[in-house]
Write a protein that holds these residues in place. Structure first.
Motif, PDB file in Angstrom:
ATOM      1  N   GLY A 170      37.563  33.511  38.296  1.00 26.14           N
ATOM      2  CA  GLY A 170      37.217  33.537  39.828  1.00 26.14           C
ATOM      3  C   GLY A 170      38.343  33.126  40.690  1.00 26.14           C
ATOM      4  O   GLY A 170      38.393  32.911  41.840  1.00 26.14           O
ATOM      5  N   ALA A 171      39.668  32.998  40.247  1.00 25.47           N
ATOM      6  CA  ALA A 171      40.849  32.229  40.813  1.00 25.47           C
ATOM      7  C   ALA A 171      41.071  33.642  41.868  1.00 25.47           C
ATOM      8  O   ALA A 171      41.201  34.678  41.716  1.00 25.47           O
ATOM      9  CB  ALA A 171      41.788  32.187  40.110  1.00 25.47           C
ATOM     10  N   SER A 172      41.434  33.030  42.950  1.00 26.20           N
ATOM     11  CA  SER A 172      41.962  33.775  44.163  1.00 26.20           C
ATOM     12  C   SER A 172      43.590  33.948  44.247  1.00 26.20           C
ATOM     13  O   SER A 172      43.780  34.808  44.869  1.00 26.20           O
ATOM     14  CB  SER A 172      41.322  33.310  45.670  1.00 26.20           C
ATOM     15  OG  SER A 172      41.740  31.969  45.961  1.00 26.20           O
ATOM     16  N   ALA A 173      44.109  33.132  43.196  1.00 23.68           N
ATOM     17  CA  ALA A 173      45.392  33.047  43.433  1.00 23.68           C
ATOM     18  C   ALA A 173      46.109  32.264  42.356  1.00 23.68           C
ATOM     19  O   ALA A 173      45.419  31.140  41.784  1.00 23.68           O
ATOM     20  CB  ALA A 173      46.307  32.551  44.633  1.00 23.68           C
ATOM     21  N   VAL A 174      47.031  32.616  41.666  1.00 24.38           N
ATOM     22  CA  VAL A 174      47.649  31.878  40.578  1.00 24.38           C
ATOM     23  C   VAL A 174      49.084  31.885  40.406  1.00 24.38           C
ATOM     24  O   VAL A 174      49.923  32.782  40.773  1.00 24.38           O
ATOM     25  CB  VAL A 174      47.220  32.686  39.091  1.00 24.38           C
ATOM     26  CG1 VAL A 174      47.658  31.918  37.904  1.00 24.38           C
ATOM     27  CG2 VAL A 174      45.498  32.656  39.013  1.00 24.38           C
ATOM     28  N   THR A 175      49.542  30.739  40.205  1.00 23.09           N
ATOM     29  CA  THR A 175      50.877  30.575  40.156  1.00 23.09           C
ATOM     30  C   THR A 175      51.632  30.037  38.667  1.00 23.09           C
ATOM     31  O   THR A 175      50.781  29.341  37.993  1.00 23.09           O
ATOM     32  CB  THR A 175      51.520  29.584  41.177  1.00 23.09           C
ATOM     33  OG1 THR A 175      51.141  28.189  41.009  1.00 23.09           O
ATOM     34  CG2 THR A 175      51.115  29.984  42.772  1.00 23.09           C
ATOM     35  N   ILE A 176      52.772  30.400  38.319  1.00 20.83           N
ATOM     36  CA  ILE A 176      53.424  29.794  37.230  1.00 20.83           C
ATOM     37  C   ILE A 176      54.743  29.250  37.582  1.00 20.83           C
ATOM     38  O   ILE A 176      55.447  29.956  38.064  1.00 20.83           O
ATOM     39  CB  ILE A 176      53.431  30.886  35.929  1.00 20.83           C
ATOM     40  CG1 ILE A 176      52.169  31.344  35.800  1.00 20.83           C
ATOM     41  CG2 ILE A 176      54.197  30.332  34.821  1.00 20.83           C
ATOM     42  CD1 ILE A 176      52.219  32.831  34.769  1.00 20.83           C
ATOM     43  N   ALA A 177      54.868  27.767  37.487  1.00 20.74           N
ATOM     44  CA  ALA A 177      56.226  27.470  37.706  1.00 20.74           C
ATOM     45  C   ALA A 177      56.362  27.626  39.344  1.00 20.74           C
ATOM     46  O   ALA A 177      57.493  27.713  39.582  1.00 20.74           O
ATOM     47  CB  ALA A 177      57.399  27.901  36.820  1.00 20.74           C
ATOM     48  N   GLY A 178      55.080  27.486  40.130  1.00 22.29           N
ATOM     49  CA  GLY A 178      55.372  27.634  41.493  1.00 22.29           C
ATOM     50  C   GLY A 178      55.493  29.071  41.858  1.00 22.29           C
ATOM     51  O   GLY A 178      55.375  29.257  43.039  1.00 22.29           O
ATOM     52  N   GLN A 179      55.666  30.019  40.971  1.00 21.83           N
ATOM     53  CA  GLN A 179      55.805  31.327  41.472  1.00 21.83           C
ATOM     54  C   GLN A 179      54.467  32.244  41.322  1.00 21.83           C
ATOM     55  O   GLN A 179      53.849  32.073  40.534  1.00 21.83           O
ATOM     56  CB  GLN A 179      56.785  32.162  40.366  1.00 21.83           C
ATOM     57  CG  GLN A 179      57.948  31.364  40.384  1.00 21.83           C
ATOM     58  CD  GLN A 179      58.874  31.480  42.025  1.00 21.83           C
ATOM     59  OE1 GLN A 179      59.195  32.473  42.553  1.00 21.83           O
ATOM     60  NE2 GLN A 179      59.390  30.170  41.995  1.00 21.83           N
ATOM     61  N   ARG A 180      54.154  33.043  42.517  1.00 19.40           N
ATOM     62  CA  ARG A 180      53.144  33.788  42.380  1.00 19.40           C
ATOM     63  C   ARG A 180      52.776  34.771  41.621  1.00 19.40           C
ATOM     64  O   ARG A 180      54.025  35.538  41.246  1.00 19.40           O
ATOM     65  CB  ARG A 180      52.771  34.164  43.984  1.00 19.40           C
ATOM     66  CG  ARG A 180      51.470  34.793  44.536  1.00 19.40           C
ATOM     67  CD  ARG A 180      50.379  33.866  44.507  1.00 19.40           C
ATOM     68  NE  ARG A 180      49.133  34.516  44.810  1.00 19.40           N
ATOM     69  CZ  ARG A 180      48.803  34.623  46.317  1.00 19.40           C
ATOM     70  NH1 ARG A 180      49.634  34.228  47.332  1.00 19.40           N
ATOM     71  NH2 ARG A 180      47.565  35.255  46.625  1.00 19.40           N
ATOM     72  N   VAL A 181      51.779  34.755  40.839  1.00 16.63           N
ATOM     73  CA  VAL A 181      51.507  36.068  39.950  1.00 16.63           C
ATOM     74  C   VAL A 181      50.662  37.074  40.440  1.00 16.63           C
ATOM     75  O   VAL A 181      49.736  36.829  41.277  1.00 16.63           O
ATOM     76  CB  VAL A 181      50.468  35.427  38.902  1.00 16.63           C
ATOM     77  CG1 VAL A 181      50.282  36.350  37.776  1.00 16.63           C
ATOM     78  CG2 VAL A 181      51.457  34.177  37.984  1.00 16.63           C
ATOM     79  N   ILE A 182      51.269  38.101  40.421  1.00 14.73           N
ATOM     80  CA  ILE A 182      50.605  39.317  41.100  1.00 14.73           C
ATOM     81  C   ILE A 182      50.377  40.339  39.838  1.00 14.73           C
ATOM     82  O   ILE A 182      50.797  40.284  38.821  1.00 14.73           O
ATOM     83  CB  ILE A 182      51.397  40.047  42.263  1.00 14.73           C
ATOM     84  CG1 ILE A 182      52.934  40.438  41.694  1.00 14.73           C
ATOM     85  CG2 ILE A 182      51.561  38.958  43.308  1.00 14.73           C
ATOM     86  CD1 ILE A 182      53.528  41.413  42.679  1.00 14.73           C
ATOM     87  N   SER A 183      49.944  41.582  40.167  1.00 11.34           N
ATOM     88  CA  SER A 183      49.449  42.606  39.368  1.00 11.34           C
ATOM     89  C   SER A 183      50.611  43.108  38.561  1.00 11.34           C
ATOM     90  O   SER A 183      50.611  43.511  37.280  1.00 11.34           O
ATOM     91  CB  SER A 183      48.901  43.681  39.958  1.00 11.34           C
ATOM     92  OG  SER A 183      49.549  44.202  40.853  1.00 11.34           O
TER      93      SER A 183
END
Length: 268
Positions: A170-183
């Motif tokens: 149910g995450a509404s937003a995810v980041t990796i190394a501070g960078q936003r993950v999108i589709s």
């Protein structure tokens, strides 16, 4: 004696003439072939080095490629801002409706910032001393008992497994190394680093998610792929890095990279 000497002299002149003729023909051919090879190399290199030197400094490689990506990204953002300004100046109802539809989709697409409680999960390679010990051990035991050295390194599928588990939780937003993950975010291994949206990042890899911490934790804890990674983390012979922290507030900035969509269709 004289006749024999004269005959020998004529033979030497004939051999010299043949060698001279060979040089006259061979030299232009070699030059032509060399020129062709140079032309082909220039065309294929597109102005770059076909045989670049080896990178011995990972930090230097990461910084160089990140800088190149940021240059392209800055130019893209400049052009995007210009397009937005020109579009806003158009007094047309159809354009206005399209812009309103785009505005509604900005948040689901990850183009607006999100913040709130969530989780932070950190993945890191195993310590070098454990890797060295495994290499030495593998030389002494039967092949069936050897440890696969790939288990000591974080791979793209490990990061993807954690991200997918967070989305499922149910995450509404995810980041990796501070960078936003999108589709359209791409994650792939590149040497000793992992590339995220074209930019290489060295380990450790910090993955953060905004959402209900309990739901996120349960999803990660029950995911079979993440469970395999945690098992290796608990194995004293492997000791790959895994840590999970509950966060009172996670900041997920808006995605500001290049959008490389080629085709788009409305969801039904």
């Amino acid at each position: 004696m004289t006749g024999s000497h004269a005959g020998g002299g004529t033979g030497r002149r004939t051999g010299s003439e043949r060698r001279s003729l060979g040089w006259r023909i061979g030299t232009p051919v070699v030059a032509l072939l060399s020129g062709s090879l140079l032309a082909v190399s220039a065309a294929n290199s597109h102005g770059t080095d076909l045989r670049p030197g080896r990178y011995n400094n990972l930090a230097e490689l990461v910084a160089g490629e990140a800088s190149d990506y940021r240059t392209v990204e800055d130019r893209f953002n400049e052009l995007s801002d210009e397009v937005d300004r020109l579009t806003a100046s158009i007094n047309d109802k159809g354009v206005g409706r399209a812009r309103a539809d785009v505005a509604k989709l900005r948040d689901p697409a990850g183009l607006t910032p999100r913040s709130g409680p969530g989780l932070a999960i950190t993945l890191s390679d195993a310590p070098s001393e454990l890797v060295d010990a495994a290499v030495a051990r593998n030389k002494e035991v039967d092949p069936e008992k050897r440890i696969n050295l790939n288990r000591f390194v974080v791979h793209q599928q490990d990061i993807q497994a954690v991200v997918n588990a967070l989305w499922a939780g149910g995450a509404s937003a995810v980041t990796i190394a501070g960078q936003r993950v999108i589709s359209t975010t791409g994650i792939k291994c590149e040497g000793n680093a992992v590339q995220l949206q074209g930019v290489p990042y060295p380990q450790p890899y910090v993955i953060e998610a905004v959402g209900d911490p309990t739901g996120l934790y349960e999803s990660v804890a029950s995911d079979p792929l993440v469970a395999g990674f945690r098992t290796d983390a608990a194995n004293p012979l492997i000791g790959i890095g895994y840590s999970l922290d509950f966060k009172a507030r996670v900041e997920a900035p808006a995605y500001d990279g290049v959008l490389d969509l080629q085709y788009a269709r409305p969801l039904r």
